[in-house]
Design an enzyme around this catalytic site. Structure first.
Site, short mmCIF file in Angstrom:
data_model
loop_
_atom_site.label_atom_id
_atom_site.label_comp_id
_atom_site.label_asym_id
_atom_site.label_seq_id
_atom_site.Cartn_x
_atom_site.Cartn_y
_atom_site.Cartn_z
N TYR A 47 0.70 -1.19 -0.05
CA TYR A 47 0.09 0.02 -0.08
C TYR A 47 0.75 1.28 -0.19
CZ TYR A 47 1.13 -0.09 4.97
OH TYR A 47 1.88 -0.10 6.15
N HIS A 49 2.35 4.58 1.20
CA HIS A 49 2.49 4.80 2.70
C HIS A 49 2.26 6.14 2.89
CE1 HIS A 49 5.38 5.60 6.07
NE2 HIS A 49 4.84 4.50 6.54
N SER A 296 4.75 4.34 12.08
CA SER A 296 5.07 3.10 11.82
C SER A 296 4.18 2.31 10.93
CB SER A 296 5.40 2.20 12.94
OG SER A 296 5.15 0.69 12.80
N LYS A 297 4.67 1.76 9.79
CA LYS A 297 4.07 0.98 9.00
C LYS A 297 3.11 -0.39 9.48
CE LYS A 297 6.78 1.07 4.78
NZ LYS A 297 7.29 0.44 3.57
N ARG A 298 4.07 -0.95 10.58
CA ARG A 298 3.40 -2.26 11.06
C ARG A 298 2.26 -1.42 12.31
NH1 ARG A 298 6.46 -4.37 14.21
NH2 ARG A 298 8.31 -2.93 14.05
#
Ligand code: GLU
Length: 552
Positions: A47, A49, A296-298
């Site tokens: 995706y 970001h 954070s992506k996570r």
């Protein structure tokens, strides 16, 4: 080794163009003085970001305000990490948020511009040509070290407390004789191509970063890989070759690349090219437990651009907000230029945060509420219906069943000097409008502390017979005032305030009772308009139900 030409032909026999050919194919752009060529160069690894959208927006602003070009290049040299539909997601996301692409991938599957291909996986021959050129000049060489050998070098360095990496005497393949190379290549051994770095750790390189100012770092002395064993370039090499041939003037990228910049400057110098101006963008930060950390992506759903689409933030509001994050002088400018086009704002990299600006969802909500409050009823209705079609089909069915009713709902207290700011994103529209739909409406008869159930019931008993849906706002409120004396309330707030002990409440309290009865809420837009839209029958039934509840 003397005959570098022979080595170059042995290693890269398939190169059929010269550097001069590529220089001619991709000539300088001939833009006016001061026009800047910028780009965003994401990997299609999933995706889009928020950080990529943010950096893209900054690049776009710099190009747009200087009459330059903003292009999109896809960095897909790591096929393992690639995700299907990744390019479409990037292009679609950027375009949706108004970061329109002038050149490169303007649509998934459609490239425009004379400097392509704009996808690194399609530029193999170009990278190999310039790698071959470096080999010919003795500035690059093959390395046959295996993973295990490299790990052993690292271990030895760590044990001796020596800086790790393939440099100096640790660069084992640096001076391998041609005959040995030939033997190994002919035996089918895999090799990478490394730069023969002429740098020394003792020296310093200095560059003037467009955001962070003067930066000084040790010169690169590592023989870093430029082509991997499958002939694909590393980021370092691809960046330099591409940004030179695509004639990028400003590389505005994430600041995780600062420490690699000496490598890039070195490559530009060895290839005989003028480096671009670098500007390193600090990551977007998030406040957490009193501290700050990178978004954070996570961990953070709001790190994905999809989050804003799914929640239904208008893209323009997100960009308005991101501009306040990007540039410390944007808010002042916007205050003074409320309706001006974004292109009129002179975006200056020097106004960007050096350490990382804070992302604040509450502030985004405020910006978005404000933006939505200024939309006209047609637009709001269209946007909500469009959002619901994609993300809430059941709500969509309700809205689409009676478009005139839907528009009337979202017209209340809109297109007026002081529009309300109830909605920050379209997924709030359903809750906002719930009491207009019997299927969504849940009665709530909870009264404020100052009102008793008996008084509330008495107020409704007095009001229901005089309620006339044909009344306009003034007549509507006059009726409420008129019933006040009979039920012990003051028609005027002022009177009530002078002598609160003499009354049970004032006309405003009576309208609160009616509001709660009809909508289940204490706070709504104009109640007279709401009741007109709901219709007499529904209003009477709801008031009846409330009265019964309060009398019980
Ligand atoms: N593909 C690199 C990244 O996503 C691009 C960095 C750059 O803009 O050069 O970090």
């Amino acid at each position: 080794m003397e005959n570098y030409d022979k080595l170059a032909d042995l290693l890269l026999p398939d190169v059929d163009k010269s550097p001069a050919d590529y220089e001619a194919l991709y000539p300088p752009r001939g833009l006016p003085e001061g026009a800047r060529v910028t780009r965003i160069a994401p990997s299609p690894t999933g995706y889009l970001h928020l950080g990529v959208l943010f950096t893209a927006m900054c690049n776009k602003r710099v190009a747009a305000t200087t009459g330059g070009v903003f292009y999109l290049r896809i960095e897909d040299t790591d096929k393992k990490r690639e995700v299907e539909g990744g390019i479409a997601d990037i292009v679609g996301g950027l375009t949706r948020f108004g970061v329109t692409i002038d050149e490169g991938f303007v649509e998934a599957g459609r490239e425009e511009g004379a400097y392509g291909p704009y996808q690194q996986s399609k530029r193999g021959p170009i990278y190999r040509c310039f790698a071959k050129e470096l080999i010919k000049q003795g500035l690059a060489y093959p390395c046959f070290c295996t993973e295990e050998e490299l790990a052993a070098i690292r271990e030895e360095q760590e044990a001796g407390k020596i800086r790790t990496g393939y440099h100096g005497k640790w660069a084992r393949c640096r001076d391998m004789a041609y005959e040995e190379v030939k033997k190994r290549v002919e035996a089918g051994e895999k090799f990478v191509v490394r730069l023969r770095s002429p740098g020394s750790e003792e020296n310093r390189v200095t560059f003037d970063d467009g955001i962070k100012g003067k930066i000084q770092l040790p010169e690169n002395d590592e023989d870093f890989v430029i082509l991997k064993s499958d002939g694909i370039p590393t980021y370092h090499f691809a960046h330099v070759v591409d940004d030179h041939l695509m004639r990028t003037t400003h590389v505005i990228r994430g600041d995780e690349w600062i420490s690699s910049t000496p490598k890039h400057l070195q490559l530009f110098r060895l290839l005989g090219w003028k480096p671009p101006k670098y500007a390193h963008v600090a990551p977007i930060m998030k406040e957490e437990n009193g501290g700050r950390r990178k978004l954070s992506k996570r961990k953070d759903p709001e790190a994905a651009v999809r989050y804003y689409i799914e929640a239904g933030y208008p893209p323009e509001a997100v960009i308005e907000y991101l501009m306040t994050v990007a540039s410390s002088d944007f808010e002042d400018w916007r205050r003074a230029n409320k309706t001006a086009d974004l292109n009129a704002f002179k975006f200056n990299l020097k106004k960007m945060s050096v350490s990382g600006a804070l992302f604040d969802l509450n502030k985004l909500r405020d910006v978005s509420k404000n933006y939505i409050s200024l939309m006209d009823a047609d637009r709001v209705t269209g946007e909500i219906i469009g959002w619901a079609r994609d993300f809430d089909p059941a709500f969509y069915d309700l809205l689409a069943a009676d478009p005139a009713y839907t528009k009337a709902i979202f017209s209340i207290d809109r297109d007026c000097p002081k529009p309300r700011k109830d909605i920050a994103k379209w997924d709030e529209a359903k809750t906002y409008a719930a009491y207009f739909f019997d299927g969504l409406y849940t009665p709530c008869f909870e009264l404020p502390e100052n009102l008793s159930a008996a008084d509330a019931a008495a107020a409704l008993t007095a009001y229901m017979p005089v309620y006339d849906p044909a009344d306009g706002r003034e007549a509507w409120f006059q009726k409420i005032k008129d019933i006040c004396p009979g039920i012990g309330f003051s028609p005027e707030v002022k009177e009530y305030k002078k002598n609160p002990a003499a009354y049970k409440g004032h006309a405003g309290d009576v309208s609160t009772v009616i509001r709660i009865a009809v909508t289940g809420r204490r706070n709504t837009p104009d109640l007279c308009s709401i009741m007109q839209l709901l219709g007499k029958e529904r209003c009477m039934a709801r008031m009846e139900a409330a009265k019964a509840a309060w009398q019980a």
